[in-house]
Motif scaffolding. Structure first.
Motif, PDB file in Angstrom:
ATOM      1  N   LEU A  85      13.927  34.165  39.210  1.00 37.53           N
ATOM      2  CA  LEU A  85      13.935  32.591  38.463  1.00 37.53           C
ATOM      3  C   LEU A  85      15.293  32.872  38.083  1.00 37.53           C
ATOM      4  O   LEU A  85      15.617  30.823  38.016  1.00 37.53           O
ATOM      5  CB  LEU A  85      12.492  32.668  37.494  1.00 37.53           C
ATOM      6  CG  LEU A  85      12.210  32.178  38.675  1.00 37.53           C
ATOM      7  CD1 LEU A  85      10.374  31.968  37.098  1.00 37.53           C
ATOM      8  CD2 LEU A  85      11.274  31.258  39.401  1.00 37.53           C
ATOM      9  N   ALA A  86      15.890  33.085  37.477  1.00 38.60           N
ATOM     10  CA  ALA A  86      17.254  32.370  36.372  1.00 38.60           C
ATOM     11  C   ALA A  86      18.057  32.414  37.067  1.00 38.60           C
ATOM     12  O   ALA A  86      19.072  31.530  37.123  1.00 38.60           O
ATOM     13  CB  ALA A  86      16.963  34.078  35.012  1.00 38.60           C
ATOM     14  N   GLY A  87      17.933  33.673  37.686  1.00 37.58           N
ATOM     15  CA  GLY A  87      19.301  33.665  39.415  1.00 37.58           C
ATOM     16  C   GLY A  87      19.029  32.308  39.832  1.00 37.58           C
ATOM     17  O   GLY A  87      20.213  31.778  40.106  1.00 37.58           O
ATOM     18  N   ALA A  88      17.991  32.121  40.425  1.00 38.11           N
ATOM     19  CA  ALA A  88      17.947  31.150  40.857  1.00 38.11           C
ATOM     20  C   ALA A  88      17.972  29.340  40.721  1.00 38.11           C
ATOM     21  O   ALA A  88      18.923  28.283  41.192  1.00 38.11           O
ATOM     22  CB  ALA A  88      16.356  30.516  41.853  1.00 38.11           C
ATOM     23  N   LEU A  89      17.888  29.556  39.273  1.00 38.19           N
ATOM     24  CA  LEU A  89      18.390  28.733  38.666  1.00 38.19           C
ATOM     25  C   LEU A  89      19.513  28.080  38.160  1.00 38.19           C
ATOM     26  O   LEU A  89      19.829  26.641  38.068  1.00 38.19           O
ATOM     27  CB  LEU A  89      17.718  28.971  36.619  1.00 38.19           C
ATOM     28  CG  LEU A  89      17.982  28.081  36.166  1.00 38.19           C
ATOM     29  CD1 LEU A  89      17.080  26.459  35.879  1.00 38.19           C
ATOM     30  CD2 LEU A  89      17.824  28.601  34.590  1.00 38.19           C
ATOM     31  N   CYS A  90      20.489  29.302  38.438  1.00 36.43           N
ATOM     32  CA  CYS A  90      21.890  29.137  38.232  1.00 36.43           C
ATOM     33  C   CYS A  90      22.429  29.213  39.435  1.00 36.43           C
ATOM     34  O   CYS A  90      23.153  28.103  38.862  1.00 36.43           O
ATOM     35  CB  CYS A  90      22.198  30.810  37.326  1.00 36.43           C
ATOM     36  SG  CYS A  90      21.956  30.971  36.025  1.00 36.43           S
ATOM     37  N   GLY A  91      21.741  29.084  40.298  1.00 37.29           N
ATOM     38  CA  GLY A  91      22.227  28.692  41.469  1.00 37.29           C
ATOM     39  C   GLY A  91      22.087  26.807  41.939  1.00 37.29           C
ATOM     40  O   GLY A  91      22.758  26.799  42.374  1.00 37.29           O
ATOM     41  N   TYR A  92      21.496  27.381  41.794  1.00 42.67           N
ATOM     42  CA  TYR A  92      20.573  25.556  41.174  1.00 42.67           C
ATOM     43  C   TYR A  92      21.342  24.836  40.437  1.00 42.67           C
ATOM     44  O   TYR A  92      21.510  23.563  40.785  1.00 42.67           O
ATOM     45  CB  TYR A  92      19.256  25.504  40.842  1.00 42.67           C
ATOM     46  CG  TYR A  92      18.484  24.242  40.633  1.00 42.67           C
ATOM     47  CD1 TYR A  92      17.994  23.155  41.833  1.00 42.67           C
ATOM     48  CD2 TYR A  92      17.939  23.275  39.233  1.00 42.67           C
ATOM     49  CE1 TYR A  92      17.994  21.924  42.371  1.00 42.67           C
ATOM     50  CE2 TYR A  92      17.782  21.881  40.171  1.00 42.67           C
ATOM     51  CZ  TYR A  92      17.109  21.268  41.199  1.00 42.67           C
ATOM     52  OH  TYR A  92      17.044  20.214  40.858  1.00 42.67           O
ATOM     53  N   LEU A  93      21.533  24.800  39.064  1.00 44.99           N
ATOM     54  CA  LEU A  93      22.812  24.259  38.898  1.00 44.99           C
ATOM     55  C   LEU A  93      23.883  24.118  38.892  1.00 44.99           C
ATOM     56  O   LEU A  93      24.562  23.049  39.141  1.00 44.99           O
ATOM     57  CB  LEU A  93      22.897  25.302  37.233  1.00 44.99           C
ATOM     58  CG  LEU A  93      21.737  24.519  36.445  1.00 44.99           C
ATOM     59  CD1 LEU A  93      22.378  25.287  34.895  1.00 44.99           C
ATOM     60  CD2 LEU A  93      21.440  24.172  35.475  1.00 44.99           C
TER      61      LEU A  93
END
Lengths: 347, 359, 343
Positions: free
Chosen positions: C98-106
């Motif tokens: 989730l942390a990785g996906a969140l960074c990508g989302y940002l």
């Protein structure tokens, strides 16, 4: 009356108006938080900190304008500085040696630039990966010729010493070099046919070819200019430090690119000006300086730096879109309109 | 249009869910097959009935894995190693340098590769005190003695650590307090390494600890210097000089930074305030400046002797075949090389003892 | 049998990889050992998984240089949870993803909503995500320190599959490559991404929501960086602030070597897969052939140049061929089949 008001607003919304606004905002904040910001010593320290990046950025601008990128500037600087130092160490501190060494380093830089230009212009290889690869190769080469030694110059004197440590009216030599090179770059890009053709090649190489502008020639020369300025930065660095090591200037491409982008240079080519780069470099320098003066917890320095850069670029993009009347439109329908006009240097 | 994009979204979500699920499952699987570490325990497992290696017959390959293969001490270190083995053309031993470029992952890859290539001994500057423990254990299980140098690994399984950085900072503070004649409320700045390197490069921490425990000095601030390079030291120091009117002591974690700080002080015209600059390691430019009285002192590391004795120790280890793993050792025997506080008064003595010549 | 240009392109990369492996295999004894091969696949899996994710962005005409920051952040988050005794491993994994996906989302938000260029967004956000990691890092008396991850089940992810030599990360890498390959070549999402990379304007005109495509590309890149970060921490059993350093540029270089060309529209997951393998075999072999770091550096640079040269040369040749085919077709009015039989 109305027209005048419009003119004023336009000026404030223009790219320079916006830059001045940002600088004034920073200065006001600093005046409140830390008045020592304005001491002459601090001003010089900001300028000195950006001088090396700035020298490289004034050459990198050419490469970015023709639509390329040079990630090998750090290793070019290391190679140039190392050759310069080795030659001086092998001979003496006389002016003759100095100039020979200087020219030798420039010559090597020209060769490196030719190589980059050849790969990009004639073989059509993507400059991003090419220069990433030559970055390794040039660091390797520098390591190889120094046999991984650290080369201190213990008896630095004469021109070798003055190159990086000299002062004119109290201004350190690297800063003067930066200003001179920036002025030359701005002049070449704005006032000479060569500079205009650089923009043309970067904006649309095929169209440029059709009207008789050789994109190959301009690409080659742009890479050469970049390598030469990088090499000069390397020489300034060794002269100031009086020592040369192969890892010096490592990672310089990051700050240089930041300065370019904050200065509204389009990394796809054809757009940007030396004035913008100067502003970008200055802002990066001021930010770093502010972080120390304000006393941000040093562990979070890079984090704050990243945030400020995103913010600066976002403001830049927002105002330029607003001036084109794009902000309130339904963006999703027509994203290609977001691209600013090409070809025209700003400022 | 709408339904299609919905479909896409659902598809992507499903895919993501599948991945998460798969990962969850694989994470739940049993934990026995760790990355080689974990096990160990006490008890001698090696066979010591005869010498493990005959050092009179080559080729014997020794690997040196420093944090970064640049830096002024590198040639001195290599000279020390080779001199202990009888010169570079000894015909039996070769020392290969592998540059881990300050990258932990790369360092582990290199270490694994050295095990595959069956090197006979490894000298390591650990990039992270914990991350390399497993691979050191692997190497020692494979019969390769690993000696950590300067930057130690915390793991209880390593054979030997030679460590001097924390003590150097601590001793430097002690020396300055005793000899520099600074007031009790002296203002101190520390030019430290970037946070990434703090777990292994701990001179700054040592200095700070002494400062807090034993002095009433006033620590103004600690600033990280990127790459611990001279030019960055210069710019940071000149900013600090603009910020503070009164700085008495500048502790730097590297002589390059010390020289940079000196340049900043000189170009700000404040060289007469008697600011004490202290460095670490003993680079030629800094040593010269100490001789001229422009830098107060440095924690001199006698790299040549350290390297020489490390190599002697390695010869012993290779012959006996002793590693922490096959001895079942649960701790790390430390050989601590103290750094020599070097100031203008004793620099000639220190340098001639170390065999270092300026120019 | 007539080979498609795409197939030929892949065969060239495969040929390069095999040629290099043979070269190293013949000149050193320890190259073709089980241990070394599994090591190559493990090392390649970290940068390879990142490259798979980044390939979505690159094929879509963008660039993602923030992998270093994301890996660092995810690694630190996992390490933080991994030191807690008895914390369930699946939760750590999910938090990491989730942390990785969140960074990508940002990243994606900055690009699609704020209209920043991909290059500068991801270059700067790399610093920012690494900054997130600084918030999480272990400290002793306020100073950054390191701590060992103790969660056994989590650490198992970094190790072998029980009773074999094969690392879990390698298997996951191969599986992901297959999945990504299918997504990129067989699904509408993949085809739209290719279209976006080749011609954003006309893709837009044909009614594709390109902002959404870009966003998903970045999220996937972030997610894959997260996966790589998890495996790296599980393998090293500790996380540092230098974790993932230089991965940002390296992942893009890996893509380019494998034929996922910057500028978009070309290449697929198989290219990214082969590119990662190529780079890791190169380094692994160079360590064995020449111990001198300077020579390693020089050869690393030169061989990447050669790989890129082949790629560019091939692309140009194919363009020329397509062009001349089209001209000939016009001239002779030959049916499509006849041209195919010729070439």
């Amino acid at each position: 009356m109305n027209a005048e008001k419009g003119k004023f607003l336009k000026a404030a919304g223009s790219i320079w108006g916006q830059r001045v606004t940002i600088l004034v905002a920073v200065i006001v904040v600093m005046a409140i938080v830390q008045p020592r910001f304005f001491s002459s010593g601090n001003m010089l320290s900001i300028l000195l900190a950006i001088a090396f990046y700035g020298v490289i950025a004034s050459g990198m601008l050419f490469v970015v304008l023709i639509g390329g990128i040079d990630l090998a500037v750090g290793s070019e600087a290391a190679l140039g500085g190392t050759i310069f130092t080795m030659y001086v160490l092998a001979h003496d501190m006389s002016a003759g040696t100095f100039f020979t060494a200087f020219l030798l380093a420039i010559l090597v830089a020209i060769l490196v630039g030719l190589l980059h230009g050849f790969f990009d212009a004639y073989l059509g290889m993507p400059s991003f990966v090419v220069t990433l690869a030559t970055q390794y190769a040039l660091y390797g080469l520098t390591q190889y010729i120094t046999k991984m030694n650290y080369l201190p110059v213990l008896n630095a004197s004469g021109l070798f010493y003055q190159l990086g440590n000299g002062k004119l009216f109290g201004i350190p030599s690297p800063v003067i070099w930066f200003v001179i090179l920036a002025v030359i770059a701005a002049f070449v890009l704005k006032k000479t046919p060569y500079g205009r053709r650089i923009y043309a090649v970067g904006g649309n190489p095929h169209a440029a070819e059709l009207v008789g502008v050789s994109s190959k020639f301009h690409k080659m020369t742009a890479y050469i200019i970049c390598a030469v300025t990088a090499s000069i930065a390397g020489m300034l660095l060794v002269s100031m430090n009086m020592v040369s090591s192969y890892k010096m200037a490592a990672g310089y491409e990051g700050p240089v690119l930041m300065a370019l982008v904050i200065g509204a240079v389009n990394l796809m080519g054809g757009e940007g000006s030396m004035g913008g780069v100067f502003f970008g470099a200055l802002l990066v320098g001021i930010i770093n300086n502010m972080l120390i003066l304000i006393g941000i917890d040093t562990d979070y320095k890079e984090f704050v730096q990243g945030c400020i850069i995103i913010l600066a670029v976002a403001i830049n993009v927002y105002t330029s879109r607003k001036s084109q009347g794009l902000v309130d439109q339904k963006r999703r329908r027509m994203p290609w309109l977001n691209r600013p006009k090409r070809g025209a240097p700003d400022g | 249009m709408k339904t299609k994009s919905m479909k896409k979204k659902i598809f992507t979500l499903l895919l993501a869910a599948c991945m998460v699920f798969a990962f969850g499952l694989s994470a739940c699987s049993d934990g026995d097959a760790g990355a080689g570490g974990g096990g160990g325990g006490a008890g001698v497992t090696g066979d010591f009935s005869q010498p493990a290696r005959d050092l009179s017959k080559g080729p014997i390959k020794i690997a040196f894995v420093p944090l970064g293969a640049s830096g002024p001490t590198m040639p001195t270190a290599m000279r020390g190693y080779y001199d202990a083995l009888g010169g570079e053309d000894n015909g039996i031993f070769t020392i290969d340098v592998f540059d881990s470029q300050f990258d932990t992952t790369k360092q582990i890859q290199i270490m694994q590769d050295l095990i595959t290539q069956k090197y006979d001994a490894i000298i390591l500057e650990a990039n992270d005190p914990n991350a390399v423990n497993d691979v050191i254990h692997d190497a020692e299980v494979a019969g390769i003695p690993v000696i950590t140098r300067n930057m130690a690994a915390t793991g209880p399984k390593i054979a030997h650590g030679l460590n001097s950085d924390y003590r150097a900072g601590y001793e430097a503070a002690k020396y300055i307090q005793a000899n520099a004649g600074k007031a009790d409320d002296a203002n101190v700045v520390i030019l430290d390494v970037v946070p990434e390197l703090k777990p292994t490069t701990r001179m700054g921490t040592g200095f700070e600890d002494y400062l807090k425990e034993n002095t009433s000095w006033n620590l103004l601030e600690t600033q990280p210097v990127t790459d611990t390079s001279q030019e960055n030291g210069n710019t940071i120091m000149s900013t600090l000089l603009a910020k503070y009117d009164d700085i008495d002591i500048v502790y730097t974690v590297n002589d390059d930074v010390a020289v940079g700080a000196l340049q900043a002080i000189e170009s700000a015209g404040r060289e007469n305030e008697g600011i004490v600059i202290w460095g670490y390691e003993g680079h030629p430019l800094a040593l010269q400046a100490i001789k001229e009285g422009r830098i107060y002192g440095t924690s001199f590391c006698d790299v040549y002797k350290q390297s020489y004795s490390t190599m002697i120790l390695i010869q012993y280890l290779m012959q006996t075949g002793i590693t922490a793993a096959n001895l079942g050792m649960e701790y790390t025997p430390l050989i601590e090389y103290s750094t020599v506080p070097t100031v203008q008064g004793n620099i000639d003595e220190v340098l001639s003892a170390a065999g270092v010549k300026l120019e | 049998m007539v080979l498609k240009p795409k197939t030929i392109r892949k065969l060239i990369t495969i040929g390069l990889v095999i040629a290099m492996a043979l070269l190293f295999g013949m000149s050193t004894e320890s190259f073709f050992t089980v241990r070394n091969i599994t090591m190559i696949f493990r090392d390649a899996s970290y940068v390879g998984i990142i490259a798979l994710g980044v390939s979505f962005v690159v094929i879509g005409g963008g660039i993602d240089l923030s992998a270093n920051g994301i890996v660092c952040f995810v690694g630190m988050a996992c390490a933080r949870l991994g030191v807690l005794a008895g914390f369930p491993a699946p939760v750590i994994v999910i938090v990491g993803l989730l942390a990785g996906a969140l960074c990508g989302y940002l990243n994606g938000l900055a690009v699609t909503r704020l209209h920043l260029s991909e290059f500068i967004t991801t270059l700067a956000s790399g610093y920012i995500f690494a900054g997130f990691a600084v918030f999480l890092v272990f400290r002793e008396n306020g100073n950054v320190a390191s701590a060992a991850v103790t969660n056994k089940a989590f650490l198992a992810l970094g190790g072998h599959i029980p009773h074999t030599y094969i690392y879990i990360s390698s298997v996951v890498w191969v599986l992901l490559a297959i999945v990504v390959y299918i997504i990129q070549t067989k699904t509408k999402f993949g085809l739209h991404t290719v279209a976006l990379g080749s011609n954003p304007k006309s893709t837009m005109m044909s009614g594709v929501d390109i902002d959404f495509l870009k966003l998903i590309g970045f999220v996937l890149a972030g997610l894959f960086c997260g996966i790589a970060g998890i495996f790296q921490v599980a393998y090293q059993s500790a996380s540092t602030l230098t974790l993932g350093d230089s991965m940002g540029f390296q992942a893009v270089a890996v893509c380019a070597v494998g034929g996922v060309v910057l500028g978009g529209g070309k290449g697929d997951a198989m290219g990214a897969f082969l590119g990662a393998l190529f780079m890791v075999i190169l380094l692994n072999g160079l360590y064995k052939i020449s111990p001198s770091p300077s020579i390693q550096f020089i050869f690393q640079g030169l061989i990447i140049l050669v790989a890129i040269f082949f790629d560019t040369w091939f692309n140009r040749m194919m363009e020329k061929k397509l062009f001349s085919d089209a001209v000939r077709k016009r001239k002779n009015q030959t049916p499509l089949g006849a041209v195919k039989a010729e070439g």
